[in-house]
Design a protein around this motif. Structure first.
Motif, mmCIF file in Angstrom:
data_model
loop_
_atom_site.group_PDB
_atom_site.id
_atom_site.type_symbol
_atom_site.label_atom_id
_atom_site.label_comp_id
_atom_site.label_asym_id
_atom_site.label_seq_id
_atom_site.Cartn_x
_atom_site.Cartn_y
_atom_site.Cartn_z
ATOM 1 N N GLY A 146 0.820 -1.211 0.000
ATOM 2 C CA GLY A 146 0.000 0.000 0.000
ATOM 3 C C GLY A 146 0.848 1.252 0.000
ATOM 4 N N GLY A 147 2.154 1.081 -0.237
ATOM 5 C CA GLY A 147 3.092 2.206 -0.246
ATOM 6 C C GLY A 147 4.478 1.697 0.106
ATOM 7 N N ILE A 148 5.484 2.460 -0.301
ATOM 8 C CA ILE A 148 6.883 2.102 -0.030
ATOM 9 C C ILE A 148 7.578 3.367 0.451
ATOM 10 N N ILE A 149 8.416 3.238 1.474
ATOM 11 C CA ILE A 149 9.201 4.394 1.921
ATOM 12 C C ILE A 149 10.576 3.939 2.381
ATOM 13 N N PHE A 150 11.586 4.693 2.020
ATOM 14 C CA PHE A 150 12.944 4.441 2.540
ATOM 15 C C PHE A 150 13.725 5.750 2.486
ATOM 16 N N PRO A 151 14.654 5.916 3.427
ATOM 17 C CA PRO A 151 15.517 7.099 3.354
ATOM 18 C C PRO A 151 16.634 6.842 2.342
ATOM 19 N N ASN A 152 17.056 7.892 1.637
ATOM 20 C CA ASN A 152 18.200 7.767 0.734
ATOM 21 C C ASN A 152 19.073 9.014 0.834
ATOM 22 N N GLY A 158 23.615 5.210 6.554
ATOM 23 C CA GLY A 158 24.310 6.206 5.724
ATOM 24 C C GLY A 158 24.531 5.747 4.296
ATOM 25 N N ILE A 159 24.099 4.522 3.969
ATOM 26 C CA ILE A 159 24.400 3.954 2.645
ATOM 27 C C ILE A 159 23.426 4.496 1.593
ATOM 28 N N LEU A 160 24.006 4.876 0.449
ATOM 29 C CA LEU A 160 23.234 5.475 -0.645
ATOM 30 C C LEU A 160 22.738 4.401 -1.608
ATOM 31 N N LEU A 161 21.513 4.595 -2.112
ATOM 32 C CA LEU A 161 20.974 3.734 -3.164
ATOM 33 C C LEU A 161 20.987 4.542 -4.466
ATOM 34 N N GLY A 162 21.477 3.948 -5.556
ATOM 35 C CA GLY A 162 21.581 4.672 -6.831
ATOM 36 C C GLY A 162 20.210 4.965 -7.429
ATOM 37 N N VAL A 185 20.331 13.778 1.784
ATOM 38 C CA VAL A 185 20.826 13.609 0.404
ATOM 39 C C VAL A 185 21.907 14.614 0.022
ATOM 40 N N ASP A 186 21.916 15.787 0.678
ATOM 41 C CA ASP A 186 22.843 16.838 0.246
ATOM 42 C C ASP A 186 24.291 16.572 0.635
ATOM 43 N N PHE A 187 24.536 15.499 1.387
ATOM 44 C CA PHE A 187 25.906 15.199 1.813
ATOM 45 C C PHE A 187 26.551 14.146 0.910
ATOM 46 N N GLY A 188 26.179 14.138 -0.355
ATOM 47 C CA GLY A 188 26.869 13.223 -1.274
ATOM 48 C C GLY A 188 25.951 12.372 -2.129
ATOM 49 N N GLY A 189 24.633 12.500 -1.951
ATOM 50 C CA GLY A 189 23.693 11.739 -2.779
ATOM 51 C C GLY A 189 23.205 12.579 -3.955
ATOM 52 N N GLU A 190 22.398 11.933 -4.802
ATOM 53 C CA GLU A 190 21.788 12.667 -5.911
ATOM 54 C C GLU A 190 20.278 12.617 -5.689
ATOM 55 N N THR A 191 19.620 13.762 -5.765
ATOM 56 C CA THR A 191 18.184 13.772 -5.478
ATOM 57 C C THR A 191 17.381 13.066 -6.572
ATOM 58 N N ALA A 192 16.277 12.452 -6.172
ATOM 59 C CA ALA A 192 15.357 11.807 -7.119
ATOM 60 C C ALA A 192 14.311 12.802 -7.630
ATOM 61 N N ILE A 193 14.424 14.080 -7.244
ATOM 62 C CA ILE A 193 13.418 15.066 -7.683
ATOM 63 C C ILE A 193 13.355 15.130 -9.210
ATOM 64 N N GLY A 194 14.496 14.904 -9.881
ATOM 65 C CA GLY A 194 14.515 14.901 -11.342
ATOM 66 C C GLY A 194 13.638 13.825 -11.964
ATOM 67 N N LEU A 195 13.185 12.862 -11.164
ATOM 68 C CA LEU A 195 12.356 11.771 -11.700
ATOM 69 C C LEU A 195 10.856 12.025 -11.540
ATOM 70 N N VAL A 196 10.482 13.083 -10.781
ATOM 71 C CA VAL A 196 9.048 13.207 -10.447
ATOM 72 C C VAL A 196 8.175 13.441 -11.688
ATOM 73 N N ALA A 292 26.021 10.486 4.187
ATOM 74 C CA ALA A 292 25.190 11.305 5.076
ATOM 75 C C ALA A 292 26.091 12.154 5.982
ATOM 76 N N ASN A 293 25.485 12.885 6.934
ATOM 77 C CA ASN A 293 26.313 13.666 7.857
ATOM 78 C C ASN A 293 26.547 12.899 9.157
ATOM 79 N N PHE A 294 26.559 11.580 9.039
ATOM 80 C CA PHE A 294 26.869 10.705 10.181
ATOM 81 C C PHE A 294 27.540 9.466 9.628
ATOM 82 N N ILE A 295 28.192 8.743 10.508
ATOM 83 C CA ILE A 295 28.711 7.446 10.077
ATOM 84 C C ILE A 295 28.243 6.377 11.052
ATOM 85 N N PHE A 296 28.157 5.171 10.528
ATOM 86 C CA PHE A 296 27.676 4.026 11.295
ATOM 87 C C PHE A 296 28.850 3.050 11.339
#
Ligand code: PMP
Length: 351
Positions: A146-152, A158-162, A185-196, A292-296
């Protein structure tokens, strides 16, 4: 517990935020705040709004902020929603866009507010296991939902998904809303906003709490198809017409205006992240690759709870989650170079 509580309240399991200790002189690396503070232009804009105009209600639709965000990301204001921190935006998403009767999917190791919102809104939650290396397996999201959510990047790993993997999830889930929570996302990821524009079921959330150093101001946003945004507006306008106050709107607009300060401080955090990761590895830690701005990180020999306690005794606060699979990790927010050095000195004493 009181006899005046409704049965609903008795059964709630609230989120527990990281501690905000009242003590001075702490090296506080436990809640992923930005060590550098907001842009001076943000502070100036807020000061400029401290006048008799505060007798007036703020703009109910925060139009100036929506325009600033739309301009920044090259979308239309109708594709933008803003709320009182991204937590509030997420709450409205769970309430208004996740379908009841089918489970909402999110990773087993993820932001611990997601199951809380499921409880609050009576939504079934189904966790999807991360791989042994703590990455998200996009194939595992091919199941009725009924929906999917995950942080990226994911939190607390802190792990990024392409973006290719995110598109794979979108292509196999066209009948439910897919939310990418880009708090970090601003600490090294690429935003998915370009896909909306290509995926009408994609909603991207962000916050000004981390990369724009405004956790104390409470501003979050979502970008997606205007029909998804309209659902969030319907919820918001049935709950609180003015989630952002006048000062928050002024400050948030200024934050998007000061690109140079934003870039400089994000880069400083990223540089310190690489330095700290290397230093921790030299001390015997395994450090997950962080965007991210933290490490695990987990030490190969020392117990994480013991390390967290030992650090606390030396006035350094980090986050330890007593949860399956991750109870030997510490989540360490990237501080200033001095704070990171203080952490390393304290760890050297302990190890
Ligand atoms: N998403 C994730 C993954 C987070 O870690 C946080 C911060 N706790 C948030 C959303 C919420 O941040 P805020 O409400 O400050 O925007």
């Amino acid at each position: 517990m009181s006899r005046f509580w409704s049965p609903f309240v008795k059964d709630l399991v609230p989120y527990v935020p990281g501690e905000q200790p009242k003590l001075d002189n702490l090296v506080k690396l436990n809640t992923n705040e930005n060590p550098y503070g907001p842009s001076p232009r943000v502070l100036e804009a807020i000061r400029g709004g401290v006048d008799a105009g505060l007798r007036l209600y703020p703009a109910p639709n925060a139009d100036s902020l929506k325009s600033a965000i739309a301009g920044y990301y090259s979308v239309t204001p109708q594709q933008v929603f803003v709320g009182n921190g991204s937590d509030e935006v997420l709450a409205h998403i769970f309430h208004g866009l996740f379908q009841h009767g089918r489970p909402v999917l999110f990773p087993d190791i993820s932001y611990s507010f997601y199951p809380v919102y499921c409880g609050l809104y009576g939504i079934e939650a189904r966790t999807v296991e991360l791989a042994d290396d703590f990455t998200i397996c996009s194939d595992d999201y091919q199941q009725p939902n009924g929906g999917i959510i995950f942080p990226n990047p994911n939190a607390p790993t802190g792990i990024l998904l392409g973006l290719d993997k995110i598109e794979a999830i979108l292509q196999t889930n066209t009948e439910s809303v897919v939310v990418v929570d880009e708090a970090y996302v601003d600490f090294g990821g690429e935003t998915a906003i370009g896909l909306v524009d290509r995926y009408p079921n994609l909603l991207v959330t962000q916050t000004l709490s981390k990369s724009r150093s405004l956790a104390g101001m409470r501003v979050g946003l979502a970008v997606g198809h205007p029909e998804l945004i309209e659902a969030l507006e319907r919820i918001k306008n049935s709950f609180n017409s003015y989630p952002l106050d006048r000062l928050a709107i002024l400050g948030a607009v200024a934050a998007f205006d000061d690109e140079e300060y934003f870039r400089t401080t994000c880069q400083a955090v990223m540089r310190s992240r690489e330095n700290l990761s290397q230093a921790l590895q030299a001390l015997g830690f395994e450090v997950l690759p962080s965007a991210a701005n933290f490490i695990f990180a987990r030490h190969r020999e020392r117990d994480a709870a013991g390390l967290a306690q030992g650090l606390r005794e030396q006035r350094v606060i980090v986050r330890h989650f007593n949860a399956p699979r991750i109870n030997q990790f510490l989540r360490i927010t990237i501080g200033t170079e001095e704070q990171n050095q203080a952490l390393l000195e304290a760890l050297k004493q302990l190890i």
